[in-house]
Design an enzyme around this catalytic site. Structure first.
Site, short mmCIF file in Angstrom:
data_model
loop_
_atom_site.label_atom_id
_atom_site.label_comp_id
_atom_site.label_asym_id
_atom_site.label_seq_id
_atom_site.Cartn_x
_atom_site.Cartn_y
_atom_site.Cartn_z
CG ASP A 295 -1.80 1.17 1.35
OD1 ASP A 295 -2.73 1.29 0.53
OD2 ASP A 295 -1.57 2.00 2.25
CD GLU A 337 -2.73 2.36 -3.06
OE1 GLU A 337 -3.78 3.03 -3.04
OE2 GLU A 337 -1.84 2.48 -2.21
#
Length: 639
Positions: A295, A337
């Site tokens: 992330d 991401e």
């Protein structure tokens, strides 16, 4: 700036912050179980020898001669020694099939454990439902220990080694991954690299005045350095706090919080942070996690005088992470991401010789698909696809329409201007359209993070509601309802035809609508993303077998697109390109594998359109393909 650790040494015999395995910097023998098979040790040593020189060079490029390198290498050896036998067998199989995640039959789904089933044990009892959809990939939203209620949907983590008690235990996770593997489904989990919750044990120690743990973060006595940062670094979420720093009264210091005040940015200049976080990755891999969605990875390295995005040191860390996995648990892959322009994406894959991420979230295509649907104009979508298709062959994507997050309207402004589109007005049109406020809009959604000063906003809602299903049902408009179902199927079919593999958002397969009830929950009302984060409706799911229902039509539509992807032209090495349909409302995509050519045409307009296709490399394509409103066709052009 927090101190750079190049010339510092860190030597500890036990490490409370790595949890689950106290790792010594001395020898593997001290941490390896007595039953460590010499053959397995040999496999590990061969892998490690293959990568050692590069790994140690990269580590020293960031941390100099820190003795933390020994701690990290011992943690790797210990993790492999403790890796379960069935996972080591999977490692060996995947080493022989390194592109397993690129196969045409890859089909994914993302969901929240609690919203779908309640907890991990109950989810394990729902695997038959997942098998019905022939899933090969399941992404569970963050499920590690988190504060309640302020956890940003689980992205504020207070223990990277432990499942949140409300969802189960580590054993429940290991049991689930074993059952999923038996069903042919790989589990993906988020690994939140950039920050911890302010309630993490490191943050608590920092707040108590421990200088060692204050150095796990970016903590400052006054505003001098924070002001320098704020002059160069745009805040990720401008509405969440004033600037990139939050004053902590307990510490009497400013702490970096680029996302939310309760999420403290980690200091990867400190090698202890890197080692501890990587040890947690290996621990989760040994519980059976096969894919890590890393992330906010572009943000993890901070450097004064820069915008703290996409810095070279980020790639050094991701490359070391990739090497670590290839040595310890090569069955495991990385999904990044990276919410950046296409020109920034290739770097996150690394090179064939020095790879980084195995695949990335295809954020830009999600946004452009919704843009094309609202305007009936596929030119921006096709231009973005051309840029992505031009990336090197090692670049691979997970394609999706909806996920846990909002739709951020990050379109290619230069391309918009080239096409005569005003970027600001276009963005405003799109988010108002999907809010349902534009005349003629069939959508029902909500704005997220609206900024009155800049006119910026994002959009929330489920796929079905954004495609018009909800509004048509409310108004009892049968014609509108039929169009909305066609839009929904069009979007999924187009998404599944692109380079990469498709991932559904749980509930989309049965046309789940917006969950407006979140407005009645004081803990959820402030975040409009909860509009599409509602409990899975099992009563609606039961209707998937009843002919003519919305659920049945979408369910069968998903089955059709899975069948479509079994074509040889969906092999990992297939050539994919857009093709001129001579109609701005139609997207045409050609797939070629060997001599076989398949063309997909997708009509994004509420009118009959005709795709007119020229030949490709001497292979004649169907000259004209008639398409109904929101219709699509996939045609074999050459055997």
């Amino acid at each position: 700036m927090a101190s750079h650790h190049t010339n510092r040494t860190h030597r500890r015999t036990t490490r409370k912050d790595t949890a689950h395995a106290d790792v010594s910097a001395e020898t593997v023998a001290e941490t390896a179980p007595s039953t460590y098979d010499p053959a397995e040790r040999g496999i590990y040593n061969e892998r490690f020898a293959r990568h050692r020189e590069e790994l140690e060079g990269l580590f020293r490029s960031l941390y100099g001669d820190s003795e933390e390198l020994g701690v990290f290498e011992s943690a790797m050896a210990a993790a492999h020694a403790m890796r379960p036998a069935d996972l080591k067998a999977l490692d060996r199989a995947r080493e022989q099939d390194p592109e397993w995640y690129k196969r045409g039959d890859m089909f994914g789904m993302t969901m929240y454990t609690d919203l779908f089933a309640g907890d991990l044990k109950k989810l394990a009892g729902k695997i038959d439902y997942l098998k019905e959809q022939k899933l090969t990939y399941l992404h569970l939203m963050p499920l590690l220990d988190m504060p309640h209620p302020n956890n940003d949907g689980g992205y504020a983590v207070q223990d990277f080694d432990t499942v949140d008690p409300q969802l189960g235990t580590n054993q429940d996770l290991a049991d689930l991954t074993a059952k999923l593997r038996k069903a042919g489904i790989s589990l993906c989990l988020d690994f939140v690299m950039n920050h911890t919750a302010s309630t993490h044990r490191w943050a608590k120690a920092a707040q108590a005045g421990d200088p060692e743990y204050q150095d796990y973060y970016f903590c400052y006595d006054d505003r001098t350095v924070p002001d320098e940062y704020d002059a160069h670094v745009p805040q990720v979420f401008p509405n969440t706090a004033p600037g990139n720093f939050t004053w902590n009264e307990k510490m009497h210091k400013w702490v970096m919080t680029q996302f939310y005040p309760f999420q403290w940015d980690l200091n990867y200049r400190n090698p202890k942070v890197f080692t501890a976080m990587m040890t947690s990755v290996m621990h989760l891999a040994n519980l059976g996690v096969e894919v890590f969605r890393i992330d906010a990875v572009p943000y993890i390295w901070k450097q004064l005088g820069t915008n703290c995005r996409n810095l070279p040191e980020v790639h050094t860390i991701v490359r070391m992470m990739r090497i670590m996995l290839e040595v310890v648990c090569p069955a495991v892959v990385l999904k990044g991401e990276v919410v950046m322009a296409p020109k920034e994406l290739a770097a996150y894959f690394g090179t064939p010789e020095h790879p980084e991420c195995h695949m990335l979230y295809n954020v830009s295509i999600m946004v452009n698909l919704w843009g094309a649907l609202a305007t009936g104009d596929t030119r921006l979508l096709a231009a973005q696809l051309d840029k992505l298709n031009a990336l090197p062959e090692n670049c691979w994507f997970v394609n999706y329409l909806r996920c846990h997050d909002d739709i951020g309207w990050g379109l290619d402004e230069d391309e918009e201007r080239r096409l005569g589109i005003d970027p600001f007005l276009h963005k405003q049109y799109l988010y108002h359209f999907y809010e349902g406020c534009t005349p003629g809009s069939w959508s029902m959604g909500e704005l997220y993070n609206y900024d009155a000063a800049t006119g910026d906003a994002r959009s929330c809602g489920t796929t079905a509601s954004l495609c018009g299903v909800e509004k048509a049902l409310i108004t009892h408009d049968h014609v509108a309802y039929e169009k909305s179902v066609r839009r929904d199927l069009l979007m999924h079919r187009a998404c599944a035809f692109l380079r990469g593999f498709p991932m559904l958002n749980c509930g989309d397969e049965i046309g789940q609508l917006n969950g407006w009830e979140y407005k009645e929950d004081p803990d959820r009302i402030e975040d409009s993303r909860n509009l599409h984060r509602s409990p899975f409706d099992w009563s609606k799911a039961a209707l998937r077998e009843k002919s003519g229902t919305l659920q049945n039509r979408l369910w069968e539509g998903m089955e059709d697109l899975r069948a479509m992807r079994h074509d040889p032209c969906f092999a990992p090495d297939a050539w994919v390109t857009t093709w001129n349909a001579h109609d701005d409302g139609v997207l045409a995509v050609v797939r070629k594998s060997g001599s076989r050519v398949v063309v997909g045409v997708f009509n994004f307009r509420d009118s009959d359109e005709t795709a007119v296709l020229d030949s490709i490399d001497g292979v004649p394509l169907p000259r004209e393909i008639a398409l109904e409103p929101y219709g699509s066709q996939v045609v074999v052009a050459h055997e």
